[in-house]
Design an enzyme around this catalytic site. Structure first.
Site, PDB file in Angstrom:
ATOM      1  CE  LYS A  76      54.527  14.735  18.326  1.00 29.12           C
ATOM      2  NZ  LYS A  76      53.423  13.939  17.739  1.00 29.12           N
ATOM      3  CE  LYS A 114      48.171   8.847  20.869  1.00 31.54           C
ATOM      4  NZ  LYS A 114      49.093   8.634  19.749  1.00 31.54           N
TER       5      LYS A 114
END
Length: 322
Positions: free
Chosen positions: A265, A196
């Site tokens: 993030k 991911k």
């Protein structure tokens, strides 16, 4: 012919593995992604128990009206569930929800499967997996791609790390939220998170490059729709150009499918992963600086394509398909 009542009891786990009857599912994180994911679990016939710190929120009320049950604590969610899904913004929140006093592990029975669908540091995933294993609990990392629209449509891509047997047990649950052919077992604990983060490194860089290029094209006199059509069938084509930009940026709508704050993030997590593995990630570092500009301009809660607005303002042009 239906099995007898005694047979149904004996074979319950078999039918669950085949996805033929509902499972008891806990869900933590009823937000932009969690709300539609929970609704799809309910539509698939699963019994869903949630815990929300702010039950008055519209998203929470919607899933309760759709049939979810509300538990008084994280611990209570675990006690009521065979599988508990977490979908929260960052590593500290996952650690708190899973392992803090009163958290999921405190209420977990042996054999419970925790599926963390957040995007967090692989090292945190592995540490939580070890803590879970010490209690006889199974932990899968299963981050998703596809944004809020994929969550609504139940077509998310899901990349799963952890025990293969636990993945197979959880597959009917994952199939309620993701596109069957795009649900992939990746490997040991943390593997899903690694894939991911690699994906989001590309998301960040490709989006920044696309925004920069189209701003220049408009400034130099080219038409947005014409550029999108030609590039969409040329070597500069991308999923971002075919989907995110037409859906949001090119019509001036920056309602989040995926917030700038979250991509920023994730790029930070990718840089941490690169440092851990002594690998250069200079393009990712540069892309992250673009999203810092978007945050500074007040677009942290907007979709990440809102970066386009920052570059438009600098160039004094507007990149829109009329």
């Amino acid at each position: 012919m239906l099995p007898s009542s005694s047979s149904r009891g004996i074979n319950r786990s078999f039918y669950k593995a085949k996805g033929q009857i509902g499972m008891q599912v806990g869900f933590i994180g009823i937000g932009v992604m969690g709300r539609p994911m929970t609704l799809n679990l309910l539509k698939a016939g699963h019994d869903v128990t949630i815990y929300a710190r702010h039950p008055e929120k519209a998203e929470v009320q919607e899933v309760l009206k759709a049939g979810a049950k509300q538990a008084p604590s994280l611990r209570a969610v675990a006690m009521a569930s065979e599988i508990v899904i977490t979908m929260v913004p960052n590593s500290p929140q996952v650690e708190e929800v899973v392992a803090a006093p009163g958290g999921i592990l405190e209420g977990a029975r042996k054999g419970l499967i925790i599926i963390d669908m957040s995007t967090i540091a692989p090292s945190v995933t592995r540490a939580l997996s070890e803590k879970a294993a010490a209690k006889g609990v199974h932990f899968l990392d299963a981050p998703v791609s596809g944004g809020s629209q994929g969550a609504i449509n139940g077509t998310l891509s899901i990349m799963v790390g952890g025990e293969k047997e636990s993945f197979e047990r959880a597959l009917p649950i994952l199939e309620a939220m993701g596109k069957k052919e795009n649900i992939t077992y990746v490997g040991p604990s943390g593997s899903g998170e690694v894939v991911k983060l690699i994906n989001n490194m590309l998301v960040g860089s490709i989006t920044a490059a696309t925004a920069e290029a189209f701003v220049l094209g408009v400034k130099a006199g080219a038409d947005v729709a014409t550029m999108a059509k030609i590039i969409g069938t040329s070597t500069g084509a991308s999923w971002q150009l075919a989907n995110q930009f037409p859906l949001r940026a090119f019509n001036g709508s920056f309602k989040p499918g995926f917030m700038t704050d979250l991509l920023h993030k994730d790029l930070g997590l990718a840089l941490d992963l690169a440092a851990e593995n002594q690998t250069d990630a200079e393009m990712t570092a540069l892309a992250r600086q673009f999203y810092e500009q978007a945050q500074a301009a007040g677009h942290g809660k907007d979709d990440y394509t809102s970066l386009l607005k920052v570059l438009e303002e600098k160039a004094g042009v507007e990149v829109r398909i009329k």
